[in-house]
Design an enzyme around this catalytic site. Structure first.
Site, PDB file in Angstrom:
ATOM      1  N   LYS A  21       0.881  -1.173   0.000  1.00 25.40           N
ATOM      2  CA  LYS A  21       0.000   0.000   0.000  1.00 25.40           C
ATOM      3  C   LYS A  21       0.914   1.217   0.000  1.00 25.40           C
ATOM      4  O   LYS A  21       1.541   1.533   1.009  1.00 25.40           O
ATOM      5  CB  LYS A  21      -0.916   0.000   1.219  1.00 25.40           C
ATOM      6  CG  LYS A  21      -1.864   1.180   1.251  1.00 25.40           C
ATOM      7  CD  LYS A  21      -2.635   1.264   2.562  1.00 25.40           C
ATOM      8  CE  LYS A  21      -3.430   2.558   2.594  1.00 25.40           C
ATOM      9  NZ  LYS A  21      -3.961   2.843   3.935  1.00 25.40           N
ATOM     10  N   THR A  55     -10.034   3.637  11.107  1.00 26.76           N
ATOM     11  CA  THR A  55     -10.420   4.413  12.282  1.00 26.76           C
ATOM     12  C   THR A  55     -11.898   4.280  12.622  1.00 26.76           C
ATOM     13  O   THR A  55     -12.267   4.259  13.800  1.00 26.76           O
ATOM     14  CB  THR A  55     -10.069   5.897  12.037  1.00 26.76           C
ATOM     15  OG1 THR A  55      -8.719   5.977  11.578  1.00 26.76           O
ATOM     16  CG2 THR A  55     -10.199   6.698  13.320  1.00 26.76           C
TER      17      THR A  55
END
Lengths: 66, 262
Positions: free
Chosen positions: B96, B207
């Site tokens: 990533k 999150t």
């Protein structure tokens, strides 16, 4: 000779391999990745690559990430 | 089942491993999410800490595909070296790619991201680049060899959802051959569902689950939302209209005042 490990200056009394350096520092059963002077040292080469004066060493471990 | 970088997986939810209240909640949340791809990072650790050992054991046991990130990198060189280290330690060519251009907004540096992507693709990496919703940057990443593009919905950790829906729609329409994953900014299951409804292949979030009052429950909610969004996309959404249109038949209306009005 002076080297830097994870941003901290330290002294080595003799040249050592990356493998030996990790053992000296106490990385015994740790699973870590190492870069020297912003170049990755493959784990299979830890015993082959030696640390030189002024080397900048990064020792990184798997951590949580997003 | 769908194909992500030549691997067959079921879940369209990719999930991060950071900011959970405890390792146990992390594990339970990922299990509840149904995700088969989890993101991880590399960080400095002293020999005395060894906090990574338990984390590594969990990763090894999870059976999930590991997607290491280059989070925190600010240059092409840093990102490329971090990718090399990640490949060596995690034994995967997936990366990533994050090259941050601004520490306040955590906005990616598009120029450095494209350059790093080009290098890493040439070295055999499967690059998952974190980028904005800018179509031209996405096209440059495609031209650099990326098969997967991950535009943000909103800044990392903001929970604002999809801030520029038209740009995301355009990207989906113009890049039909690529795997598109909305990464960052997802704050609620409805945001994730919306991304899938727009035809995005998956979402990546962290999150929204980790900081929920009940992360395990929220992980499950995201699993449902992603499934619902994809099912809706495959079923074909109706066209929106600016005019109201009665759902019930207008023939045979029962009340006399309608007859008076005729």
């Amino acid at each position: 000779m002076q080297i830097t490990i994870n941003g901290k200056a330290t002294t080595l009394d003799q040249p050592v391999s990356v493998q030996d350096l990790l053992h000296r520092l106490g990385y015994l059963d740790h699973f870590v990745a190492v870069a020297v002077n912003q170049s990755c040292v493959l784990r299979r080469d830890f015993g082959l690559q030696f640390i030189k004066a002024d080397d900048q060493i990064e020792i990184l471990a798997p951590m949580a990430g997003g | 089942m769908w194909t992500l970088a030549d691997r067959k997986i079921e879940s369209r939810l990719l999930i991060g491993t950071a900011r959970y209240p405890s390792p146990q909640v992390l594990q339970d949340s990922i299990a509840a999410s149904g995700s088969q791809v989890i993101t991880v990072s590399l960080r400095r650790e002293s020999a005395q800490e060894n906090n990574s050992k338990r984390f590594w054991e969990y990763l090894s046991e999870s059976g999930a595909h590991i997607l290491p990130n280059t989070a925190g990198c600010h240059s092409v060189k840093e990102a490329v070296v971090t990718a090399h280290m990640a490949r060596d330690i995690f034994n995967t060519n997936w990366i990533k790619l994050e090259v941050i251009g601004n520490d306040d907004t955590l906005q990616p540096d598009p120029f450095a991201t494209v350059e790093a992507a080009r290098i890493l693709v040439s070295e055999g990496f499967e690059v998952f680049p974190y980028t904005t919703d800018d179509l031209i940057v996405a096209e440059k990443l495609r031209d650099a060899g990326c098969r997967i593009i991950m535009p943000w919905g909103a800044p990392i950790g903001s929970g604002q959802g999809l801030r520029n829906i038209e740009a995301l729609k355009t990207m989906r329409k113009r890049l039909p051959e690529l795997t598109l994953i909305v990464d960052a900014g997802i704050g609620a299951p409805s945001h994730a569902s919306h991304a899938l409804e727009l035809g995005f292949d998956a979402v990546l979030l962290n999150t929204a689950v980790a900081l929920a009052q009940d992360p395990v429950g929220m992980a499950r909610a995201f699993q449902y939302a992603v499934s619902a969004g994809r099912r809706a996309y495959e079923s074909g959404l109706m066209q929106a209209s600016s005019r109201a249109q009665a759902s019930s038949p207008t023939v045979g209306l029962p009340f006399w005042h309608h007859e008076q009005n005729l």
